[in-house]
Scaffold this active site. Structure first.
Site, PDB file in Angstrom:
ATOM      1  N   ASP A   1      44.799  20.888 -20.999  1.00 38.06           N
ATOM      2  CA  ASP A   1      44.965  20.043 -22.167  1.00 38.06           C
ATOM      3  C   ASP A   1      43.937  18.921 -22.030  1.00 38.06           C
ATOM      4  OD1 ASP A   1      45.909  18.830 -24.471  1.00 38.06           O
ATOM      5  OD2 ASP A   1      48.013  19.103 -23.940  1.00 38.06           O
ATOM      6  N   TRP A   2      43.705  18.204 -23.120  1.00 37.96           N
ATOM      7  CA  TRP A   2      42.603  17.243 -23.153  1.00 37.96           C
ATOM      8  C   TRP A   2      42.860  16.069 -22.209  1.00 37.96           C
ATOM      9  CZ3 TRP A   2      41.493  21.348 -25.216  1.00 37.96           C
ATOM     10  CH2 TRP A   2      40.306  21.582 -25.914  1.00 37.96           C
TER      11      TRP A   2
END
EC number: 3.2.1.21
Length: 866
Positions: free
Chosen positions: A285-286
């Site tokens: 995920d970012w």
């Protein structure tokens, strides 16, 4: 999640995962002080499954000839805001591989133009319609491809909805593993049929928004999940979606059993890649990447958006640091080769080597021209938005989903459907529009006007919006609108007038706080927003006939008004996207009968839930979120605790009625053993030379024009990095390069293929016994026998089918198949799925909700109507 505002991104901070705990063989149920994720090394190589063989052969030919810089380029993002998409990798022009564009969202192209804003996942789940799940996936894939997005960040099957207040439950399909599994797998099949790569998310345990991320103050929470609960509940939809061929899996921010998901070797190497046979690539995920070597060894394949702990400073855990790690030997070249091969094989598997478009939009600006690298201090400019219209006829699918999801909870005196000449008085801002503009709030970070979706990275701009107010005014000849959340003075009410009150409840991702709610519904709880309860009560005092329309992200409390005599009907319209108005009037005025069903339980009170599923606050140190309720979330808990909810899971009325008759149970394949047949052996995987690459492969090219903050694979002193190879790296406890025996529960994508052998089939005749056209949903629940020696929920949804539109008196025979896995429990000792031999003692129920069962079957005895 993907990219979010820079000032919030700066809060991300490196915290090492816990990797040095005592040895344990399984993820058994423990208290938080003992939560532990055992080591699982090395990372299994991809390419051993026949369905992926051709793609891996092509990838092998290319990767065999790549330089170290080219390989690293594909594993690492180029930095936040360093391109048109939420994230993009480097490119390998020599082999025709472009910067791969990874972009949101699960309901449409985020921060773009001329796209469709589809209904949210929770709305799709409420349709209980497999065809619409697939069709929406096709639409999402077509629009992603049309915009040049290689990897669309969705669908979401985690969170599953363990916490009713959880901020992002609405992105998934409902509070049940099978409903999530069908939604996720069918979305993936639809998306990837177009050539777009689906990124299944979030693995795993991201059930709350607050405190999920590590920061400068503390470490993100740890979801402490026992092995059986993990497999039977939270992993279930991931397994089914991997079986559907998912090209990518996104790892969550939080820890699982005290090991960060992005470097949790048991989760990625052991479960996802080995047991579930996942062949694609694993992406963070970012800004969830918190360690370099540790994550590579644990099975991570791609870092997004590529930045280190604090973005916008041009640092990274991979990029040139991965080049250094390979040269000094801390990351084996075999691991890098598998990382790159998985990415390139997925690219080939989806046919993206054949005329796949490049990005033609910018998520950073709506202007036609602008900086090509907005995150750089100085950036060249050019055309960044070509305004390509990718909508096609997807509005038809969007409207069908929004309409068929609408769930009729109550319809006393058949006040619905409305007549076109009824005198209507409409109340509530949720019926109208956002006066500031339908896309005025970034990532839908406000609750103004009709609620079409939650907020956060899982959103999309609306290309247009037909509000309920507009749609009702277009049909009704006698409608009066009061778009306010305070009941107005001077409203007159005739004896036959009908008041329609619109209320809503919102939530989203935690980088935006809306009306005091930081993603999760902390302040509002499960109550209606904007004075909704009082608005309904005020209308109920004035009018004899009140219809309540609810747009909501999940369960909402109705106790203050649901039993009032004048509240005749309640419709839950979920999150309808751009077709909010037309889909609603299709139902309100009787063009269609409602056929949606609740994808979650609506309680009488929040106290009806187990205490362990409440939101957790931030203490000093890491939060330990113990899943002590085990398998018992949502309706499973209500049944076990003998609590009657306000409305049960699966509930949904129609304007007509249905009868379930002539049930029949057939044995398709005998369950003659408790455990499935032996797994197929692993096929061969690509092999490469094991010698470390030459350091010159990551030297800066001569006369190279660097973009500030852009993340490159090159080193200033590559020879120095190679010279450090004699140093000993402090590997995590349990690290080894010796492959583990193949897990017995594996053997194919999703697990042992024998798990999907159809063991029983139930046929039931569904007849429309009313006077209007309509569609029925047959929901199949299983009850497993106590002979398995384990406590199991008394009802578990395992299958559902929806009829076509049946005219009055018309019938359709539905067939609902039950697989071996549907009847199995996870044996934590044997580490395999165990079913009752011959299905002895298994009960199968079919009905229109978990509490409205029409057919009962007992294996070995047959079926009867109830």
């Amino acid at each position: 999640m993907a990219a979010f505002p820079a000032y919030l991104a700066l809060l991300s901070y490196l915290v090492p995962g816990a990797l040095s705990h005592p040895e344990a063989k399984t993820l058994t149920s423990r208290a938080s002080t003992e939560a532990y994720s055992p080591p699982y090394y090395p990372a299994p190589n991809g390419g051993w499954i026949s369905e992926w063989a051709s793609a891996y052969e092509k990838a092998h030919r290319v990767v065999s000839n790549m330089t170290l810089a080219e390989k690293v380029n594909l594993t690492s993002g180029t930095g936040i805001y360093m391109g048109p998409c939420a994230g993009q990798t480097g490119s390998v022009p020599r082999f025709g591989i472009p910067n791969l564009c990874l972009h949101d969202s699960p309901l449409g192209v985020r921060n773009s133009d001329h796209n469709t804003a589809f209904p949210a996942g929770i709305t799709v789940g409420a349709t209980f319609d497999k065809d619409l799940m697939y069709e929406r996936g096709v639409g999402l894939g077509e629009e992603a491809r049309g915009k040049g997005i290689n990897v669309l960040l969705g669908p979401s099957v985690g969170p599953i909805g363990r916490k009713p207040r959880g901020g992002r439950n609405w992105e998934g399909f409902g509070a049940d593993p099978s409903l999530q599994a069908f939604g996720g797998s069918l979305t993936i099949k639809g998306m990837q049929s177009t050539g777009a790569i689906a990124s299944l998310k979030h693995l795993i345990g991201n059930e709350q928004e607050q405190h999920r991320m590590s920061s400068v103050i503390t470490q993100g929470y740890s979801s402490n999940i026992d092995d059986r609960t993990l497999h039977e509940l939270y992993l279930w939809p991931f397994a089914e979606s991997v079986r559907a061929g998912a090209g990518s899996v996104m790892i969550a921010y939080n820890d699982v059993n005290r090991s960060a998901c992005s470097q949790n070797s048991k989760l990625i190497n052991g479960i996802l890649k080995d047991e579930l046979g996942f062949q694609g690539f694993v992406v963070t995920d970012w800004l969830a990447h918190i360690g370099g070597v540790s994550s590579a060894l644990a099975g991570l394949d791609m870092s997004m958006p590529g930045d280190g702990a604090i973005p916008l400073l041009g640092t990274s855990y991979w990029s040139w640091e991965l080049s250094r790690s390979v040269l000094n030997g801390s990351v084996p070249v075999e691991r890098l080769n598998d990382m790159v091969t998985r990415i390139v094989a997925t690219w080939y598997k989806m046919g993206q080597d054949k005329d796949y478009p490049l990005p033609n939009f910018s998520s950073n600006t709506e202007d036609e021209t602008g900086p090509l690298y907005p995150g750089a201090l100085f950036s060249p400019s050019g055309i960044v938005n070509q305004y390509v219209n990718v909508q096609g006829n997807h509005n038809v699918t969007a409207r069908a989903i929004a309409r068929d999801a609408i769930t009729l909870l109550k319809n006393n005196e058949n006040v619905l459907p409305l007549k076109r000449n009824d005198t209507l008085k409409i109340f509530g801002t949720d019926a109208g529009t956002n006066s500031d503009g339908i896309n005025s709030c970034t990532d839908k970070g406000c609750n103004k006007g009709v609620l079409t979706m939650g907020w956060g990275s899982g959103t999309s701009r609306l290309p247009y919006l037909i509000t309920p107010q507009e749609a009702i005014a277009n049909i009704s000849s006698n409608a009066e609108f009061h778009i306010t959340d305070t009941f107005p003075l001077g409203v007159t009410a005739g004896p036959d007038d009908i008041a329609i009150v619109f209320i809503n409840s919102d939530s989203g991702e935690n980088y935006i706080t809306v009306d005091g709610n930081p993603g999760d519904r902390t302040l509002a709880g499960l109550h209606a927003w904007h004075n909704g309860d009082n608005l309904v009560k005020a209308a109920a005092e004035k009018f004899s006939n009140v219809v309540v329309v609810v747009h909501t992200v999940g369960p909402i409390l109705m106790e203050e008004w649901i039993d009032l005599d004048s509240v005749k009907a309640v419709l839950v319209a979920h999150l309808p996207g751009q077709e909010a108005g037309w889909s609603l009037t299709d139902i309100l005025f009787g063009d269609y009968s409602p056929s949606g069903h609740l994808p979650y339980t609506i309680p009488h009170s929040e106290s009806d839930y187990p205490e362990s599923v409440g939101l957790i606050a931030q203490p000093f140190g890491q939060i330990q979120d113990d899943y002590t309720e085990g398998l018992y979330i949502d309706y499973r808990h209500f049944l076990k605790a003998n609590i009657t909810p306000r409305y049960p899971f699966g509930h949904g009325l129609s304007y007509t009625t249905f009868n379930f008759t002539e049930p029949n149970l057939s044995i398709i394949k005998a369950l003659d053993t408790a455990y499935p047949a032996a797994r197929p052996p692993k096929g061969s995987t690509p092999t490469y030379p094991t010698a470390k690459p030459d350091a010159s492969e990551v030297a800066w090219p001569k006369n190279f024009n660097r973009i500030w903050r852009y993340l490159y694979p090159y080193l200033d002193n590559p020879e120095g990095a190679a010279a450090n190879s004699s140093k000993t790296y402090p590997y995590p406890d349990g690290y080894t390069t010796e492959p583990k025996p193949a897990p017995r529960a594996g053997g194919a994508e999703g697990g042992n293929p024998a798990l999907w052998d159809v063991t029983f089939s139930v046929q039931v005749k569904v007849t429309n016994t009313g006077s209007r056209d309509g569609r029925a949903v047959a929901q199949l629940y299983v009850e497993l026998p106590s002979s398995l020696g384990l406590d199991t929920p008394s009802r578990q949804l395992r299958q559902f089918e929806k009829t076509k539109i049946l005219a009055a008196g018309e019938s359709e025979v539905l067939t609902l198949d039950v697989t071996r896995k549907d009847l199995s429990v996870w044996d934590v000792v044997v580490q395999d799925w165990k079913a009752p031999v011959n299905g002895e003692g298994v009960k199968i129920w079919v009905g229109e909700s978990v509490a409205d069962l029409r057919v009962g079957c007992v294996v070995g005895e047959g079926c009867s109507t109830l």
